[in-house]
Design an enzyme around this catalytic site. Structure first.
Site, PDB file in Angstrom:
ATOM      1  CE  LYS A 214     -59.799  26.326 -73.332  1.00 55.51           C
ATOM      2  NZ  LYS A 214     -59.210  25.631 -74.470  1.00 55.51           N
TER       3      LYS A 214
ATOM      4  CG  ASP B  84     -59.233  22.451 -72.144  1.00 53.15           C
ATOM      5  OD1 ASP B  84     -58.638  22.914 -73.119  1.00 53.15           O
ATOM      6  OD2 ASP B  84     -58.766  22.474 -70.987  1.00 53.15           O
TER       7      ASP B  84
END
Length: 450
Positions: free
Chosen positions: A110, A150
């Protein structure tokens, strides 16, 4: 005592796995948990860019390359002022096991920056993305680490990021997913998380003997891609969607009509223009409640789909959902429910058997987005494009297998009384973890006897 700073979001995700019944039956996995909980690599860097007034700005950029046992690191980039290492570690940690549940060859990671895209011009966004990728491109690639979008990173940002990578590395490769459809993107990638969430809940409804979405009342939070496409798919399947929300408040349907497709599409346009839900002219069909999440305001619902951000269902809100007869809750967001809320749902599940509320964790129920990202990687590797129908069928199968994997693992590892619905949170945690750490063991990343 740990010498690490407090990381509350990561610690919450870690404890959710640490408390699993897996370690009672397999104590050797405790060592593996210690190993897998530490990222393989954390990259932190400064992002210097110039705003439209010629003023120099600086932000923190990150990439947490958590685990590559199953494939290249895979996980989104988040641009939001709240981004910090704790949040990215929690998201990356969850991503490892979510990706494992898809059955595709993807590791977990991430990244992002504490940058606020709202209120910025296209040129400011482009300059920021260019500076961000000039550093990140040293550490990623199609066979190494494949980011995606995201929160705060949509098609526009992905395009700018890809362009800088291509110019810096002199390579056209599938080093990011969520690309434009005419330059390497996959069909239904924008829809994938929302559609996949609904396909997962379809399996829950079927197993519990509650039919399908037809006639069900569904509460949804959020109004981004996940919420929009979950709402549209629910409506398509005959459900009544009674809520959407954003960080400013919630829209609650008045009466029995619910949201229509044209309502959702109009809200999508508003969000694309970076405007709040208050900009939607709903003409009395909905009630807007400022500063509120929908859960205590929607009345009786059959299904709840938190699809906004982490920890958006509290203990009290969970109790309200239970008392209002909600039977299924599945996370479209990552760690959408607080641990206290999950405890409420799991206690109800154990107490009431087949008529209890049934909770599905995000690592399983919202893995459709990263699954189609994996399918995009496969298409890029072969230099081909699949049809919308092909991708959708593959997505349905992946969500079905993710459900069955968690279900069957729960039956194997978690004791349950007759008639009790299996714990999808325990089953999904264990299934994803075991797959990853067995691969790590085979590769020599940990080596206690199994």
């Amino acid at each position: 005592m740990s010498n690490l700073p407090s990381e509350p979001e990561f610690e919450q995700a870690y404890k959710g796995l640490e408390n699993s019944s897996l370690f009672e039956k397999n104590p050797e996995y405790k060592t593996a948990l210690k190993v897998v909980s530490i990222p393989e690599r954390v990259i932190q860097f400064r992002v210097v860019w110039e705003d439209d007034n010629g003023v120099l700005q600086v932000n923190n950029g990150y990439r947490v390359q958590y685990n590559s046992a199953l494939g290249p690191y895979k996980g989104g980039l988040r641009f939001h002022p709240t981004v910090n290492l704790s949040i990215l570690k929690f998201l990356g940690f969850e991503q490892i096991f979510k990706n494992a549940l898809t059955g595709l060859n993807m590791g977990g990671g991430k990244g992002g920056a504490d940058f606020e895209p709202k209120g910025k011009s296209d040129n400011e966004i482009r300059r920021f993305c260019d500076s961000f990728m000039r550093e990140l491109c040293k550490h990623i690639g199609a066979e190494t680490d494949v980011p995606a979008g995201d929160i705060g990173v949509g098609g526009r940002e992905v395009g700018y990021l890809f362009g800088t990578y291509k110019r810096q590395r002199n390579k056209w490769e599938g080093m990011v997913t969520g690309k434009g459809g005419n330059w390497g993107g996959s069909l239904i990638r924008p829809e994938a998380t929302g559609y996949g969430l609904v396909y997962y809940v379809e399996q829950m409804l079927k197993y519990a003997g509650k039919g399908n979405f037809s006639g069900k009342r569904v509460a949804i939070s959020g109004s981004g891609n996940v919420a929009q496409y979950a709402a549209l798919k629910c409506i398509e399947l005959g459900a009544t969607v009674v809520s959407l929300s954003d960080s400013k408040g919630s829209l609650i349907a008045e009466g029995d009509a619910g949201f229509k497709p044209e309502d959702v599409e109009a809200i999508a346009d508003i969000k694309l223009a970076r405007q709040p839900l208050t900009a939607y002219e709903h003409k009395g069909a909905f009630k807007y409640i400022e500063g509120a999440r929908p859960w205590v305001h929607v009345g009786k619902v059959d299904v709840a789909l938190p699809s906004a951000t982490q920890n958006e269902v509290s203990e009290d809100e969970a109790k309200t959902l239970v008392s209002n007869g909600c039977l299924f809750i599945a996370e479209g967001s990552n760690m959408g429910c607080t641990q206290e809320a999950i405890d409420v749902f799991e206690a109800e599940r154990k107490e009431k058997g087949g008529e209890a509320i049934w909770y599905a964790p995000g690592k399983a129920s919202n893995c459709g987005g990263v699954a189609v990202s994996g399918l995009e990687m496969a298409q890029n590797s072969q230099r081909i494009s699949w049809t919308r129908e092909e991708v959708d069928e593959r997505l349905k199968l992946i969500m079905k297998e993710a459900f069955e994997n968690g279900l069957n693992t729960a039956k194997e590892y978690v004791e349950a009384k007759e008639g009790e619905l299996p714990s999808l949170v325990a089953g999904s945690n264990i299934a994803g973890f075991v797959k990853v750490v067995q691969a790590m063991h085979d590769q020599g990343d940990w080596w206690e006897s199994m």
